[in-house]
Design a protein around this motif. Structure first.
Motif, PDB file in Angstrom:
ATOM      1  N   LYS A  60       0.826  -1.225   0.000  1.00  0.00           N
ATOM      2  CA  LYS A  60       0.000   0.000   0.000  1.00  0.00           C
ATOM      3  C   LYS A  60       0.854   1.267   0.000  1.00  0.00           C
ATOM      4  N   TYR A  75      -0.182   4.537   2.140  1.00  0.00           N
ATOM      5  CA  TYR A  75      -1.621   4.690   2.292  1.00  0.00           C
ATOM      6  C   TYR A  75      -2.157   4.056   3.577  1.00  0.00           C
ATOM      7  N   THR A  76      -1.441   3.099   4.147  1.00  0.00           N
ATOM      8  CA  THR A  76      -1.871   2.487   5.411  1.00  0.00           C
ATOM      9  C   THR A  76      -1.618   3.436   6.578  1.00  0.00           C
TER      10      THR A  76
END
Length: 73
Positions: A6, A69-70
């Protein structure tokens, strides 16, 4: 890396300086290059040139950053 970790690129900033007007049907050349590569970002330079005059019509820079994105960082 986006699918498994991610992490992916985002456009963090962009600039454009207009130098001169172009008129239709002018043929143009558009170029981009990597000017700097860092640990988590890179800087690109961009330029638009009129073919008949050879004059720079616009030029600018952009910064692309690796984004987690995490973690939202």
């Amino acid at each position: 890396m986006m699918a498994t970790e991610k992490i992916g690129p985002i456009l963090a900033s962009v600039t454009c300086d207009f130098r001169r007007q172009l008129t239709f049907p002018e043929t143009i050349h558009v170029g981009a290059r990597i000017a700097r590569i860092g640990r988590s970002s890179m800087t690109m330079e961009h330029r638009i040139v009129g073919e008949s005059s050879g004059a720079i019509a616009a030029e600018g820079t952009s910064t692309i950053v690796a984004f987690d994105y995490t973690a939202n960082t």
